[in-house]
Design a protein around this motif. Structure first.
Motif, PDB file in Angstrom:
ATOM      1  N   PHE A   7      -8.031 -31.156 -33.772  1.00 39.26           N
ATOM      2  CA  PHE A   7      -7.427 -30.279 -34.786  1.00 39.26           C
ATOM      3  C   PHE A   7      -7.675 -30.827 -36.189  1.00 39.26           C
ATOM      4  N   ALA A   8      -7.480 -32.138 -36.374  1.00 43.19           N
ATOM      5  CA  ALA A   8      -7.656 -32.750 -37.693  1.00 43.19           C
ATOM      6  C   ALA A   8      -9.082 -32.576 -38.183  1.00 43.19           C
ATOM      7  N   LEU A   9     -10.051 -32.695 -37.260  1.00 43.95           N
ATOM      8  CA  LEU A   9     -11.449 -32.509 -37.632  1.00 43.95           C
ATOM      9  C   LEU A   9     -11.684 -31.085 -38.109  1.00 43.95           C
ATOM     10  N   ALA A  10     -11.209 -30.098 -37.322  1.00 42.45           N
ATOM     11  CA  ALA A  10     -11.388 -28.693 -37.701  1.00 42.45           C
ATOM     12  C   ALA A  10     -10.649 -28.375 -38.996  1.00 42.45           C
ATOM     13  N   PHE A  11      -9.442 -28.919 -39.148  1.00 45.11           N
ATOM     14  CA  PHE A  11      -8.646 -28.689 -40.358  1.00 45.11           C
ATOM     15  C   PHE A  11      -9.334 -29.284 -41.583  1.00 45.11           C
ATOM     16  N   SER A  12      -9.924 -30.469 -41.417  1.00 45.39           N
ATOM     17  CA  SER A  12     -10.649 -31.102 -42.521  1.00 45.39           C
ATOM     18  C   SER A  12     -11.913 -30.329 -42.870  1.00 45.39           C
ATOM     19  N   MET A  13     -12.581 -29.778 -41.851  1.00 48.91           N
ATOM     20  CA  MET A  13     -13.768 -28.974 -42.114  1.00 48.91           C
ATOM     21  C   MET A  13     -13.414 -27.751 -42.952  1.00 48.91           C
ATOM     22  N   VAL A  14     -12.289 -27.111 -42.618  1.00 46.20           N
ATOM     23  CA  VAL A  14     -11.836 -25.963 -43.406  1.00 46.20           C
ATOM     24  C   VAL A  14     -11.440 -26.427 -44.802  1.00 46.20           C
ATOM     25  N   LEU A 201     -13.657 -16.237 -51.872  1.00 47.64           N
ATOM     26  CA  LEU A 201     -12.933 -17.509 -51.892  1.00 47.64           C
ATOM     27  C   LEU A 201     -12.285 -17.796 -50.541  1.00 47.64           C
ATOM     28  N   PRO A 202     -11.449 -16.883 -49.978  1.00 46.46           N
ATOM     29  CA  PRO A 202     -10.928 -17.169 -48.640  1.00 46.46           C
ATOM     30  C   PRO A 202     -12.014 -17.258 -47.575  1.00 46.46           C
ATOM     31  N   VAL A 203     -13.126 -16.539 -47.768  1.00 42.54           N
ATOM     32  CA  VAL A 203     -14.243 -16.658 -46.822  1.00 42.54           C
ATOM     33  C   VAL A 203     -14.798 -18.075 -46.850  1.00 42.54           C
ATOM     34  N   TYR A 204     -15.002 -18.626 -48.065  1.00 40.63           N
ATOM     35  CA  TYR A 204     -15.523 -19.985 -48.199  1.00 40.63           C
ATOM     36  C   TYR A 204     -14.534 -21.018 -47.658  1.00 40.63           C
ATOM     37  N   VAL A 205     -13.238 -20.786 -47.901  1.00 38.31           N
ATOM     38  CA  VAL A 205     -12.234 -21.743 -47.422  1.00 38.31           C
ATOM     39  C   VAL A 205     -12.200 -21.770 -45.897  1.00 38.31           C
ATOM     40  N   LEU A 206     -12.226 -20.603 -45.272  1.00 42.30           N
ATOM     41  CA  LEU A 206     -12.081 -20.521 -43.814  1.00 42.30           C
ATOM     42  C   LEU A 206     -13.435 -20.626 -43.120  1.00 42.30           C
ATOM     43  N   LEU A 207     -14.129 -21.717 -43.397  1.00 45.96           N
ATOM     44  CA  LEU A 207     -15.387 -22.049 -42.734  1.00 45.96           C
ATOM     45  C   LEU A 207     -15.268 -23.439 -42.114  1.00 45.96           C
ATOM     46  N   GLY A 208     -16.019 -23.661 -41.041  1.00 46.51           N
ATOM     47  CA  GLY A 208     -16.127 -25.011 -40.500  1.00 46.51           C
ATOM     48  C   GLY A 208     -15.191 -25.334 -39.360  1.00 46.51           C
ATOM     49  N   TRP A 209     -14.286 -24.434 -39.025  1.00 43.16           N
ATOM     50  CA  TRP A 209     -13.330 -24.683 -37.944  1.00 43.16           C
ATOM     51  C   TRP A 209     -14.010 -24.936 -36.596  1.00 43.16           C
ATOM     52  N   GLU A 210     -15.256 -24.479 -36.447  1.00 44.25           N
ATOM     53  CA  GLU A 210     -15.961 -24.652 -35.172  1.00 44.25           C
ATOM     54  C   GLU A 210     -16.448 -26.075 -34.958  1.00 44.25           C
ATOM     55  N   ARG A 224      -9.712 -27.158 -23.201  1.00 40.23           N
ATOM     56  CA  ARG A 224      -8.448 -26.710 -23.777  1.00 40.23           C
ATOM     57  C   ARG A 224      -8.293 -27.165 -25.223  1.00 40.23           C
ATOM     58  N   ALA A 225      -8.745 -28.378 -25.527  1.00 44.31           N
ATOM     59  CA  ALA A 225      -8.529 -28.946 -26.859  1.00 44.31           C
ATOM     60  C   ALA A 225      -9.303 -28.201 -27.938  1.00 44.31           C
ATOM     61  N   ALA A 226     -10.571 -27.866 -27.682  1.00 43.69           N
ATOM     62  CA  ALA A 226     -11.405 -27.238 -28.713  1.00 43.69           C
ATOM     63  C   ALA A 226     -10.883 -25.852 -29.115  1.00 43.69           C
ATOM     64  N   PRO A 227     -10.592 -24.944 -28.147  1.00 47.03           N
ATOM     65  CA  PRO A 227     -10.056 -23.637 -28.557  1.00 47.03           C
ATOM     66  C   PRO A 227      -8.746 -23.745 -29.337  1.00 47.03           C
ATOM     67  N   ARG A 228      -7.840 -24.620 -28.878  1.00 44.56           N
ATOM     68  CA  ARG A 228      -6.571 -24.768 -29.583  1.00 44.56           C
ATOM     69  C   ARG A 228      -6.786 -25.306 -30.989  1.00 44.56           C
ATOM     70  N   ALA A 229      -7.684 -26.279 -31.125  1.00 45.29           N
ATOM     71  CA  ALA A 229      -7.948 -26.865 -32.442  1.00 45.29           C
ATOM     72  C   ALA A 229      -8.487 -25.814 -33.405  1.00 45.29           C
ATOM     73  N   MET A 230      -9.387 -24.964 -32.941  1.00 43.01           N
ATOM     74  CA  MET A 230      -9.963 -23.945 -33.811  1.00 43.01           C
ATOM     75  C   MET A 230      -8.912 -22.928 -34.243  1.00 43.01           C
ATOM     76  N   PHE A 231      -8.126 -22.438 -33.288  1.00 44.50           N
ATOM     77  CA  PHE A 231      -7.085 -21.468 -33.630  1.00 44.50           C
ATOM     78  C   PHE A 231      -6.069 -22.071 -34.606  1.00 44.50           C
ATOM     79  N   ARG A 232      -5.595 -23.260 -34.290  1.00 43.71           N
ATOM     80  CA  ARG A 232      -4.566 -23.874 -35.132  1.00 43.71           C
ATOM     81  C   ARG A 232      -5.078 -24.148 -36.538  1.00 43.71           C
ATOM     82  N   SER A 233      -6.301 -24.642 -36.641  1.00 48.24           N
ATOM     83  CA  SER A 233      -6.829 -24.967 -37.970  1.00 48.24           C
ATOM     84  C   SER A 233      -6.958 -23.727 -38.838  1.00 48.24           C
TER      85      SER A 233
END
Length: 479
Positions: A7-14, A201-210, A224-233
């Protein structure tokens, strides 16, 4: 990596702060304060992309994500183009994040920073991020966890401070009236094109969660971890990003036309004027931790894409690029190539806005190719069945893919058709030509001969393997 680290990785990417701190003024210049409301349109459409990626990552948790999925579902010839565009998107994303570090923080070091000073700071941070990734994924993700935690906590505190200030403490604010303000800073009339561009702007912000899917082989229980991390981020970033943008707009002490002019970063300027210099210093620390964590995460996913393509002999010098360090298990040659590509990009321009536009276009081309592969595979019945407890769209897969493809088409059009974005179309056309030449001259023969591509995938132009990808919860093996 643990579930939280994914999750932290996906959140940081966003990275909410990376987009907002660097591009805050842009929507106001095009539409006015009403541009804030565009977040409410962008977030649900991005979630359609996340849902399809979650559907696939639970079935095929493997490094190289979109490239691997497209290759296994449709065929490695199609997958090679998906992988090539995804690789360019990650390299451009790493360069854009590094450029953001220099652009935002060089003025905090030098009073009037030159282009070379901005580039030096960007390149220096890139080298530090590379060293951390070379040491190993555990060290890199620990630093990333710290940065993501600082961003999450710092942004939450910022929301509380701004909300309290707007409601009680700040003496001069725009208030809710800013959300109805449709007067662009440029003075030009609002058009459909300007509204579309403001929504970037929101398009640029909401990139990288994958990114969580790209590092699946290094994640515990990735199905299980990857789908949850992407959704949560995406959900956390989308909601907090919208709230922060609303509160920042409402907290401006002067009209946007008066406040958003000048060379000082508008977000830091606002915090300084409304809360104080100490709060501004804290905001700088939070923003730096956020953007640097984003840089580490971008580099990690870029190097894994290089590794995944090289492991399948899809790139030049694949044999050397697929090797990993004996102790760190990190793909060291891939990291070095990433650093060289990023440094060349930074020395060439170092302009955040242009690089971000390039990032957005290549990301959405990757999304569109993945959605197309999913639609074809669903029709053929080649998508592996889900194991128990794994995210599954079921009968909703086709409708969600349809909405996702429509959204990809809209974003790609906005990033290419307007005159100011025509250069993006030219740049990506060059990228596609280079990829096509590599495929036509070398890769096609490798794939047809069976010396390249994912194991078990069909070598024909139209066929695909129905064999599910094996789950691997350890570091990516070199073979």
């Amino acid at each position: 990596m643990s579930s939280f680290t994914a999750f932290a990785l996906a959140f940081s990417m966003v990275s909410i702060n990376t987009g907002i701190v660097t591009l805050f003024t842009d929507p106001f210049s095009r539409v006015g304060g009403a541009a804030v409301l565009l977040w409410l349109l962008v977030l649900p459409m991005v979630l359609t992309l996340v849902a399809v990626y979650a559907h696939l990552s639970g079935r095929m948790p493997i490094t190289g994500y979109a490239y691997q999925w497209s290759s296994r579902l449709v065929g490695p010839h199609f997958g090679s183009f998906t992988g090539w565009i995804a690789l360019v998107s990650f390299l451009a994303g790493t360069a854009g994040t590094a450029a953001a570090v220099g652009t935002v923080f060089a003025p905090e070091i030098w009073q009037h920073p030159t282009t070379h000073q901005i580039q030096a700071l960007s390149i220096g941070c890139t080298l530090v991020a590379a060293v951390l990734n070379i040491i190993g994924v555990k060290v890199a993700t620990r630093i990333n966890n710290i940065g993501a935690s600082i961003e999450l906590i710092g942004t939450f505190v910022l929301v509380l401070v701004l909300a309290a200030g707007v409601l009680v403490f700040f003496k001069h604010t725009q208030g809710l009236s800013i959300l109805a303000d449709a007067r662009p800073l440029t003075g030009k009339p609002v058009t459909l094109t300007s509204v579309a561009l403001a929504g970037l702007l929101p398009v640029y912000v909401l990139l990288g969660w994958e990114g969580a899917a790209d590092l699946a082989e290094e994640t515990v229980d990735p199905r299980r971890a990857a789908p949850r991390a992407m959704f949560r981020s995406v959900v956390v970033s989308g909601i907090i990003g919208f709230v922060v943008f609303v509160l920042l707009a409402m907290a401006m002490p002067n009209s946007p036309a008066a406040f958003l002019t000048g060379s000082e970063n508008p977000v830091l300027k606002l915090i300084s004027q409304q809360v104080g210099p100490f709060a501004r210093a804290l905001m700088i620390m939070v923003a730096f931790a956020s953007i640097f964590a984003c840089l580490i995460a971008n580099m990690a996913v870029a190097t894994r894409m290089i590794f995944a393509l090289s492991r399948d002999n899809m790139l030049p010098a694949s044999k050397g690029l697929q090797s990993v360090g004996r102790r760190s298990k990190a793909p060291v040659p891939a990291i070095v190539v990433t650093v060289v590509a990023v440094v060349l990009n930074l020395l060439n321009s170092g302009l955040v806005g242009k690089i971000y536009a390039m990032v957005g276009l290549t990301y959405y081309l990757t999304y569109a190719l993945t959605m197309t592969a999913t639609a074809v595979a669903e029709r053929r019945g080649t998508i592996p069945a889900a194991t128990k407890g794994v995210f599954d769209l079921g009968r909703w897969l086709n409708p969600v893919v349809g909405f996702a493809l429509l959204w990809c088409g809209v974003v790609i059009a906005v990033l290419t058709i307007p005159a100011e974005n025509n250069q993006n179309a030219v740049t990506v056309s060059v990228v596609l030509v280079v990829g096509s030449l590599w495929w036509a001259l070398v890769l096609r023969r490798r794939l047809n001969a069976g010396t390249a591509g994912p194991p078990g995938a069909s070598r024909t132009l139209t066929g695909a393997s129905t064999r599910p990808a094996e789950q691997n919860t350890g570091p990516p093996p070199a073979h």
